[in-house]
Design an enzyme around this catalytic site. Structure first.
Site, PDB file in Angstrom:
ATOM      1  N   VAL A 127       0.833  -1.200   0.000  1.00  0.00           N
ATOM      2  CA  VAL A 127       0.000   0.000   0.000  1.00  0.00           C
ATOM      3  C   VAL A 127       0.873   1.256   0.000  1.00  0.00           C
ATOM      4  CG1 VAL A 127      -1.712   1.319   1.318  1.00  0.00           C
ATOM      5  CG2 VAL A 127      -1.950  -1.159   1.093  1.00  0.00           C
TER       6      VAL A 127
ATOM      7  N   ASP B 144      10.492   3.809   5.988  1.00  0.00           N
ATOM      8  CA  ASP B 144      10.315   2.422   6.419  1.00  0.00           C
ATOM      9  C   ASP B 144      11.465   2.073   7.347  1.00  0.00           C
ATOM     10  OD1 ASP B 144       8.631  -0.192   5.047  1.00  0.00           O
ATOM     11  OD2 ASP B 144      10.374  -0.620   6.298  1.00  0.00           O
TER      12      ASP B 144
ATOM     13  N   GLU C  77      -3.030  -6.722  -4.757  1.00  0.00           N
ATOM     14  CA  GLU C  77      -1.686  -7.082  -5.201  1.00  0.00           C
ATOM     15  C   GLU C  77      -1.792  -7.602  -6.630  1.00  0.00           C
ATOM     16  OE1 GLU C  77       0.476  -9.651  -2.524  1.00  0.00           O
ATOM     17  OE2 GLU C  77      -0.274  -8.533  -0.797  1.00  0.00           O
TER      18      GLU C  77
ATOM     19  N   ASN D 142     -13.770  -6.381   2.206  1.00  0.00           N
ATOM     20  CA  ASN D 142     -12.980  -7.610   2.058  1.00  0.00           C
ATOM     21  C   ASN D 142     -13.782  -8.844   2.450  1.00  0.00           C
ATOM     22  OD1 ASN D 142     -10.744  -6.424   1.025  1.00  0.00           O
ATOM     23  ND2 ASN D 142      -9.393  -6.797   2.761  1.00  0.00           N
TER      24      ASN D 142
ATOM     25  N   CYS E  30      -4.460 -10.523   3.040  1.00  0.00           N
ATOM     26  CA  CYS E  30      -5.616  -9.698   3.454  1.00  0.00           C
ATOM     27  C   CYS E  30      -6.855 -10.490   3.841  1.00  0.00           C
ATOM     28  CB  CYS E  30      -5.951  -8.713   2.343  1.00  0.00           C
ATOM     29  SG  CYS E  30      -4.552  -7.666   1.948  1.00  0.00           S
TER      30      CYS E  30
ATOM     31  N   LYS F 278      -1.846 -15.665  -5.972  1.00  0.00           N
ATOM     32  CA  LYS F 278      -2.591 -15.305  -7.170  1.00  0.00           C
ATOM     33  C   LYS F 278      -1.573 -14.932  -8.232  1.00  0.00           C
ATOM     34  CE  LYS F 278      -4.095 -10.926  -7.213  1.00  0.00           C
ATOM     35  NZ  LYS F 278      -4.798  -9.695  -6.846  1.00  0.00           N
TER      36      LYS F 278
ATOM     37  N   ARG G 238       2.195 -15.400   0.928  1.00  0.00           N
ATOM     38  CA  ARG G 238       1.580 -15.416   2.257  1.00  0.00           C
ATOM     39  C   ARG G 238       0.186 -16.035   2.188  1.00  0.00           C
ATOM     40  NH1 ARG G 238       2.278  -9.305   3.988  1.00  0.00           N
ATOM     41  NH2 ARG G 238       2.169  -9.060   1.736  1.00  0.00           N
TER      42      ARG G 238
END
Ligand code: UGA
Length: 438
Positions: A12, A30, A158, A214, A267, A327, A334
């Site tokens: 994001v 970061d 993503e 979601n 997610c 995907k 993850r």
């Protein structure tokens, strides 16, 4: 020109930095210095289409990276907080976001400025008003004088993160006062001159919107996978045809109706679980969401049963897995279905050879030498007793099936994403099994 700070450079934050940097003055922060040094070379530390293109464009316009929040990085009009909110013991773990807010509070208590702190991280309902605001207040900071606090959930996916950032289908802004909300609306109107749909609401509603969004998509997926499991028991049925037709009903819509090995990623599993735990904590038992989660976990068993029923024993069998990413168009593994499926297959005695166009390095960090990772799909397929396709990469869609048939010891294909043509493959002499394509 507005100055923007973005704290937390995951999917994001980095996509946002790479895009906003083409429009305005941006500093990305970061705490992981290794990531910062990769980014400073104009490279991304994960695979995401078009990200490096925008990154370089923004860096040419002055996008900078820092590895910690300082008073300099904080002297911004907007401070977007995009740190991860992982799940721990089935509950959301807010440590990262609390640390960041503490750091911001510390710095703000020493200067006279009033940035808008914009929470983009996915946080359970009430977090902004009941957890984040009190931290700022503990430092003696006053809302509207020392800081503004807004919620702005993100909906990017993503694999199409840049596209979704550049063309968001909606922008949701939560806040408790009209003036700071308007300031962010004006900013977005400058960034997106084509006038995006902007919805204004309060913080808690914005937080619920993200989870509802979601969870609804996850519900759609578990629904179609349930229908696929039903089809599995009804010879002649095809879940894809059913999805195509129900998807024509505008009240249903045709997206997120592809049956498969179940949803994965960073997610849906996390957010559905966090919402279940949150609902329970406020005295509501969300039976539907429990079922969505259970159905998704069971989908792994459905895929395994497909293989077990057809190969009988897995002991000593060589199974090829095509695709380990959760995907296509990402190297993220993850919560990928491939992880639990590979674990189960190896426990049952199978030897695994695998290939993924982008996720080999991430797969290696999980599996090490426990499975054989090959450089091409053909190398992985050599001498296989069965091929299981788990990620719908474009590159997997049209292999040379003649070649596959010769290379495989046993020409059986388990198509976990329903991307191949069953009729054609059966005509060619393959044993073909899809999901809900009986
Ligand atoms: C999801 C949401 O789609 C985004 O809107 C949201 O911003 C993001 O989570 C987040 O909260 O950060 P993402 O997890 O990146 O995005 O990927 P999706 O494209 O939603 O896919 C999720 C899972 O559903 C994948 O395992 C995918 O293979 C599966 N899926 C998706 C299907 O099995 N069938 C479909 O028809 C669609």
């Amino acid at each position: 020109m507005n100055k923007v700070t973005i704290i937390g450079l995951g999917y994001v934050g980095l996509s946002l930095a790479a895009f906003l940097g083409t429009k305005t003055n941006v500093v990305g922060v970061d705490s992981n210095s290794e990531r910062i040094s990769i980014l400073e070379r104009g490279k991304s530390y994960f695979y995401e289409p078009k990200l490096e293109y925008y990154l370089k464009k923004s860096m040419n316009k002055g996008l900078k990276f820092e590895h910690e929040v300082s008073s300099n990085t904080l002297s911004s009009d907007f401070v977007f907080v995009t740190v991860g909110t992982p799940i721990n013991n089935d509950k959301i773990d807010l440590r990262n976001i609390k640390n960041v807010i503490q750091k911001i509070s510390e710095l703000l208590s020493n200067v006279k400025q009033c940035p808008s702190i914009v929470i983009k991280s996915t946080v359970i309902p009430g977090t902004t008003d009941q957890i984040i605001k009190p931290i700022l207040s503990e430092y003696g900071l006053k809302e509207y004088i020392d800081f503004n606090l807004l919620t702005n959930p993100e909906f990017l996916k993503e694999g199409s993160a840049m596209h979704d950032t550049v063309f968001p289908h909606v922008i949701v802004i939560g806040g408790s006062n009209e003036k700071p909300i308007k300031k962010l609306v004006n900013f977005y109107n400058c960034v997106y001159p084509k006038k995006q749909k902007i919805i204004q609401t309060n913080n808690i509603t914005a937080e619920v919107i993200k989870y509802a969004n979601n969870s609804f998509l996850a519900t759609k997926l578990s629904f179609i996978n349930s229908i696929a499991n039903l089809c599995q028991r009804l010879p002649g049925t095809n879940v894809d045809k059913i999805a195509e037709v129900i998807g024509m009903d505008p009240r249903i819509g045709n997206q997120f109706l592809r049956a498969g090995p179940g949803y994965g990623g960073s997610c849906f599993p996390k957010d559905v679980q966090a919402l279940i735990s949150f609902a329970n904590s406020v005295g509501y038992k969300p039976d539907l969401l429990d079922a969505v989660k259970r159905t998704n976990l069971d989908q792994i068993t459905s895929v395994l049963n497909l293989i077990k029923n057809n190969l009988k024993t897995l002991e000593g069998k060589r199974i090829t897995i095509l695709g380990s990413a959760f995907k296509e168009n990402t190297d993220d593994i993850r919560e990928a279905p491939a992880l639990s499926i590979i674990d189960a297959l190896t426990t049952l005695g199978a030897t695994i050879t695998a290939y993924d166009p982008e996720a080999m390095a991430t797969a290696r960090t999980i599996f090490g030498d426990a499975i054989q990772l090959e450089k091409t799909n053909y190398a992985a397929i050599e001498n296989a007793d069965g091929l299981l396709l788990l990620t719908e990469w474009q590159a997997f869609r049209n292999p040379n099936f003649e070649r596959l048939k010769i290379m495989m010891r046993n020409p059986v294909i388990f198509d976990g994403r329903n991307i191949f043509d069953p009729v054609h493959l059966r005509q060619m002499g393959f044993n073909y099994y899809g999901i809900g394509r009986k």
